[in-house]
Write a protein that holds these residues in place. Structure first.
Motif, PDB file in Angstrom:
ATOM      1  N   THR A  27     -14.014 -10.097  -6.403  1.00 31.05           N
ATOM      2  CA  THR A  27     -12.575 -10.101  -6.694  1.00 31.05           C
ATOM      3  C   THR A  27     -12.037 -11.492  -6.434  1.00 31.05           C
ATOM      4  OG1 THR A  27     -10.496  -8.929  -6.333  1.00 31.05           O
ATOM      5  CG2 THR A  27     -11.795  -9.414  -4.353  1.00 31.05           C
ATOM      6  N   ASP A  28     -10.945 -11.843  -7.109  1.00 25.17           N
ATOM      7  CA  ASP A  28     -10.262 -13.120  -6.861  1.00 25.17           C
ATOM      8  C   ASP A  28     -11.224 -14.310  -6.925  1.00 25.17           C
ATOM      9  OD1 ASP A  28      -7.295 -12.353  -5.903  1.00 25.17           O
ATOM     10  OD2 ASP A  28      -8.707 -10.820  -5.223  1.00 25.17           O
ATOM     11  N   THR A  29     -12.074 -14.320  -7.936  1.00 24.89           N
ATOM     12  CA  THR A  29     -13.027 -15.426  -8.055  1.00 24.89           C
ATOM     13  C   THR A  29     -12.332 -16.731  -8.461  1.00 24.89           C
ATOM     14  OG1 THR A  29     -13.540 -14.651 -10.289  1.00 24.89           O
ATOM     15  CG2 THR A  29     -15.071 -14.017  -8.536  1.00 24.89           C
ATOM     16  N   GLY A  73     -10.336  -8.651 -10.874  1.00 25.76           N
ATOM     17  CA  GLY A  73      -9.269  -9.521 -11.370  1.00 25.76           C
ATOM     18  C   GLY A  73      -9.017 -10.800 -10.596  1.00 25.76           C
ATOM     19  N   ASP A  74      -8.017 -11.587 -11.099  1.00 22.76           N
ATOM     20  CA  ASP A  74      -7.784 -12.967 -10.641  1.00 22.76           C
ATOM     21  C   ASP A  74      -9.070 -13.782 -10.830  1.00 22.76           C
ATOM     22  OD1 ASP A  74      -5.138 -12.548 -10.026  1.00 22.76           O
ATOM     23  OD2 ASP A  74      -5.302 -13.063  -7.901  1.00 22.76           O
ATOM     24  N   ARG A  75      -9.548 -13.783 -12.078  1.00 22.67           N
ATOM     25  CA  ARG A  75     -10.753 -14.556 -12.385  1.00 22.67           C
ATOM     26  C   ARG A  75     -10.394 -16.004 -12.705  1.00 22.67           C
ATOM     27  NH1 ARG A  75     -11.455  -9.411 -14.100  1.00 22.67           N
ATOM     28  NH2 ARG A  75     -10.080  -9.717 -15.880  1.00 22.67           N
ATOM     29  N   GLY A 107      -5.948  -9.109 -12.903  1.00 23.44           N
ATOM     30  CA  GLY A 107      -5.174  -9.531 -11.730  1.00 23.44           C
ATOM     31  C   GLY A 107      -3.851 -10.140 -12.161  1.00 23.44           C
ATOM     32  N   ASN A 108      -2.996 -10.421 -11.185  1.00 21.16           N
ATOM     33  CA  ASN A 108      -1.702 -11.027 -11.509  1.00 21.16           C
ATOM     34  C   ASN A 108      -1.859 -12.398 -12.156  1.00 21.16           C
ATOM     35  OD1 ASN A 108      -2.554 -11.336  -8.673  1.00 21.16           O
ATOM     36  ND2 ASN A 108      -0.856 -12.768  -8.499  1.00 21.16           N
ATOM     37  N   HIS A 109      -2.908 -13.156 -11.770  1.00 25.86           N
ATOM     38  CA  HIS A 109      -3.038 -14.504 -12.346  1.00 25.86           C
ATOM     39  C   HIS A 109      -3.307 -14.472 -13.841  1.00 25.86           C
ATOM     40  CE1 HIS A 109      -2.614 -17.303  -9.000  1.00 25.86           C
ATOM     41  NE2 HIS A 109      -2.800 -16.183  -8.309  1.00 25.86           N
ATOM     42  N   GLU A 110      -3.914 -13.406 -14.321  1.00 29.91           N
ATOM     43  CA  GLU A 110      -4.135 -13.294 -15.766  1.00 29.91           C
ATOM     44  C   GLU A 110      -2.813 -13.031 -16.492  1.00 29.91           C
ATOM     45  OE1 GLU A 110      -6.430 -11.647 -13.668  1.00 29.91           O
ATOM     46  OE2 GLU A 110      -8.176 -12.919 -14.080  1.00 29.91           O
ATOM     47  N   GLY A 212      -8.933  -1.814  -8.606  1.00 30.09           N
ATOM     48  CA  GLY A 212      -7.601  -2.351  -8.824  1.00 30.09           C
ATOM     49  C   GLY A 212      -7.429  -3.728  -8.249  1.00 30.09           C
ATOM     50  N   HIS A 213      -6.560  -4.514  -8.888  1.00 27.21           N
ATOM     51  CA  HIS A 213      -6.116  -5.746  -8.240  1.00 27.21           C
ATOM     52  C   HIS A 213      -4.973  -5.327  -7.313  1.00 27.21           C
ATOM     53  CE1 HIS A 213      -6.230 -10.018  -7.718  1.00 27.21           C
ATOM     54  NE2 HIS A 213      -4.908 -10.007  -7.689  1.00 27.21           N
ATOM     55  N   VAL A 214      -5.363  -4.679  -6.243  1.00 22.83           N
ATOM     56  CA  VAL A 214      -4.434  -3.999  -5.338  1.00 22.83           C
ATOM     57  C   VAL A 214      -5.009  -4.128  -3.922  1.00 22.83           C
ATOM     58  CG1 VAL A 214      -3.351  -1.774  -4.809  1.00 22.83           C
ATOM     59  CG2 VAL A 214      -4.018  -2.265  -7.177  1.00 22.83           C
ATOM     60  N   GLY A 242      -8.305  -5.821  -4.169  1.00 20.37           N
ATOM     61  CA  GLY A 242      -8.280  -7.284  -4.206  1.00 20.37           C
ATOM     62  C   GLY A 242      -6.887  -7.806  -3.939  1.00 20.37           C
ATOM     63  N   HIS A 243      -6.679  -9.044  -4.282  1.00 12.36           N
ATOM     64  CA  HIS A 243      -5.393  -9.747  -4.260  1.00 12.36           C
ATOM     65  C   HIS A 243      -5.077 -10.456  -2.945  1.00 12.36           C
ATOM     66  CE1 HIS A 243      -1.402 -10.983  -5.342  1.00 12.36           C
ATOM     67  NE2 HIS A 243      -0.828 -10.204  -4.445  1.00 12.36           N
ATOM     68  N   THR A 244      -5.417  -9.876  -1.786  1.00 12.32           N
ATOM     69  CA  THR A 244      -5.032 -10.555  -0.547  1.00 12.32           C
ATOM     70  C   THR A 244      -6.102 -11.525  -0.040  1.00 12.32           C
ATOM     71  OG1 THR A 244      -5.566  -8.437   0.484  1.00 12.32           O
ATOM     72  CG2 THR A 244      -3.261  -9.024   0.360  1.00 12.32           C
TER      73      THR A 244
HETATM   74 ZN   LIG Z   1      -3.760 -11.701  -6.995  1.00 10.34          ZN
END
Ligand SMILES: [Zn+2]
Ligand SMILES: O=c1ccn([C@@H]2O[C@H](COP(=O)(O)O)[C@@H](O)[C@H]2O)c(=O)[nH]1
Ligand SMILES: [Zn+2]
Length: 587
Positions: A27-29, A73-75, A107-110, A212-214, A242-244
């Motif tokens: 996650t968050d790569t 997510g957040d790739r 993820g949010n960055h996408e 989830g990106h959660v 993910g995300h944090t």
């Molecule tokens: Zn994120």
């Protein structure tokens, strides 16, 4: 606690506990698919990870078990491999797609920018087909403008070896900072949808899988857990979050757990479950399945150890080709071009703020005064504000490259400003943005609730400080990792399953809090004393909060009162110039 086994180089590694079904999770790569070139602990690249997942799948299947690969997510955004190309991501989509990923989400960055969400729709969704899930995410079709699901909402499938019937979902947290070409449905509304209710009422399911990106300790995952448990009181549920950017593992009940696997290709999360019912075998409901998690440090020593292979037997041709592709992309992008050399490490969280080893103190004292200069306003005093969440990584002693500039500051946000703000009020902005002191009195209610929220929940702060956060680092870059029996500093995670989650035993690292926003006051030469008015200059990502804080100070500024400061520049380009001017001779 799991048994300790010597690694190929004598360092203590914990073994994995395999189950009927096993998972590898990233996650968050954030574009770190080349791995960490300056940190041996995290030096495996995406090609090595492809070899690892292949060998792990072979091992599982040889034992009649299943292995699924997940990414939450957040790739994108955070490393030159993604950010340095024009257009961004020119190389990374092809690299990422080489991994066989069974379940993947956004993820949010996408979603910050139209072009990156359209890349998901046009490139990643077709690349991953029915493995890409978007349970609460729609996109406006790039050609027709019609609002449609970005990808399928859910997926039901049966695993190949064990015949485990899985119902899978792919969520994003209730993110609101997306560009208006995507729509995120809050989780609490999504769980009321007919399609979701029908899916969770399905009795022919052995395992619910929610990726989830959660964050694993978020209200959103709790809502999903409660919604599923309400109608399936007993079926096991596995979450991947993910995300944090932390390693974390949450227990919801004896049959439900959530794993979060860090950030930046530092961690490959491993999860196993044993004792599940399958399409052909029903397990007594009183017997809880066994869940086990391990956070694998992303390096070859760990990979060899867990596959029981070595430098000759481990790599696959496919993995090696992807590593070659990554090296070629880095070369095209000239990511090793050196701008200058840092004389010391500068830390985000490992050093106290303010201090001489803090990257934020360095920015405030050395960098911002030199770079925040607009030719049309240079004789005016200014307050330059930067959100600490926009700074993404440490600087290590030694070469600072084109890659480093994107690693430290990947975002394209420029600077904006409000001119001639009364100094007595402007000087209070930072306190308001960082929520210190007695600033809440008489505050308008909506502003007050934002101010009262814990700092990490305010939407422009990215950092989460919990007991289990440890920040990895390279204490001594020259020291060969794991080649000595003593431990190196690194992740020492405490989570709901205890303190035995990290595969590699490390000594712990300190982690300090930092404020939301840092600031420099920059006065023209020869000015003495405080000015009457001052320009307030800030990274445009934080403009909504700066305008809110002005309101609190009874300054009625709106977007119309703001303007671009230093046209055409952003922190990445300015940082590269600063390092060239100031650190060139250190190499
Ligand atoms: Zn994120
Ligand atoms: O343009 C941007 C976009 C994001 N940020 C910062 O990043 C975090 C979110 O990052 P995650 O990887 O999703 O945790 C956001 O809260 C901002 O702090 C930014 O500064 N500029
Ligand atoms: Zn992230």
């Amino acid at each position: 606690s799991q048994p300790l086994a010597p690694s190929p180089v004598e360092a203590p590694l914990r073994d994995l506990t395999w189950g009927q079904i096993n998972f590898l999770h990233t996650t968050d790569t954030h574009g770190w698919h080349a791995g960490h070139l300056q940190e041996p602990s995290y030096s495996a690249d995406w090609g090595d990870y492809i070899s690892f997942s292949t060998r792990m799948r072979e091992k599982a299947e040889a034992n009649g078990q299943d292995l699924l690969v997940i990414d939450t997510g957040d790739r994108i955004e955070g490393n030159g491999l993604y950010d340095a190309s024009d257009p961004k991501g020119e190389y990374t989509f092809d690299i990422i797609k080489q991994q066989h990923i069974d379940l993947i989400c956004t993820g949010n960055h996408e979603l910050y920018k139209r072009n990156s969400s359209e890349n998901e729709f046009n490139i990643n969704v077709p690349n991953f087909g029915s493995s890409y899930l978007a349970s609460n995410l729609d996109i406006m079709h790039p050609e027709t403008g019609e609002q449609i699901p970005l990808a399928p909402r859910f997926k039901k499938f049966t695993t190949r070896k064990q015949g485990i019937r899985i119902m899978a979902f792919g969520f994003i947290y209730d993110f609101t900072g997306n560009e208006n070409n995507t729509v995120i449905q809050p989780v609490e509304d999504t769980v009321k949808e007919t399609w979701f209710q029908e899916a969770i009422w399905d009795r022919e399911v052995d395992l619910f899988l929610v990726i989830g990106h959660v964050p694993v300790r978020s209200p959103e995952f709790l809502e999903l857990y409660q919604a599923i448990r309400k109608v399936q009181w007993d079926t096991p549920i596995q979450f991947f979050g993910g995300h944090t950017h932390i390693r974390d593992y949450k227990k919801y009940d004896a049959k439900s757990f959530a794993l979060e696997s860090g950030r930046f290709m530092e961690t490959i999360g491993f999860q196993s479950i044993d004792g599940l019912s399958t399409s052909t075998k029903t397990v007594q409901t009183s017997a809880a399945p066994k869940f086990s998690r391990t956070y694998i440090d992303n390096n070859m020593f760990s990979f060899h150890h867990h596959t029981q292979l070595n430098a000759t037997t481990f790599p696959t041709e496919h993995g090696q080709n992807v590593s070659k592709e990554i090296r070629a992309a880095r070369e095209h992008l000239q990511l090793d071009t050196t701008y200058g050399c840092a004389e010391q490490n500068l830390w985000m969280f490992r050093a106290e703020y303010p201090s001489n080893s803090s990257i934020f103190t360095w920015l405030e004292q050395r960098v911002l005064p030199d770079i925040v200069v607009d030719k049309n306003r240079m004789n005016k005093s200014r307050l330059a504000m930067v959100n600490t969440g926009g700074i993404r990584f440490d600087i290590f002693k030694g070469p600072f490259t084109r890659d480093s500039a994107y690693i430290v500051s990947p975002f394209t946000s420029g600077f904006r400003y409000v001119k001639d703000v009364p100094y007595d009020k402007a000087s209070k902005l930072l306190t308001i943005l960082n929520n210190n002191g007695q600033v809440l009195q008489n505050m308008e209610p909506s502003l007050q609730s934002w101010m009262l929220a814990p700092i990490e929940q305010r939407s422009f702060s990215t950092h989460v400080f919990t007991q289990n956060v440890t920040v990895p680092h390279n204490e001594d870059l020259q020291r060969p990792l794991l080649s000595e029996p003593d431990l190196t500093p690194g992740y020492t995670t405490k989570d709901d399953a205890g303190s035995d989650g990290d595969d590699t035993l490390h000594t712990p690292i300190a982690s300090y809090r930092v404020p939301n926003v840092i600031q420099s006051q920059i006065d023209p030469p020869l000015q003495s004393g405080d000015p009457e008015t001052i320009d307030v200059v800030y990274i445009d990502f934080i403009q909504p909060w700066v305008l809110l804080a002005f309101q609190f100070l009874d300054l009625d500024y709106s977007i119309d009162d703001t303007a671009i400061y230093m046209e055409g520049e952003n922190l990445t380009t300015l940082l590269a110039k600063w390092v060239t001017a100031n650190w060139k001779d250190n190499c």
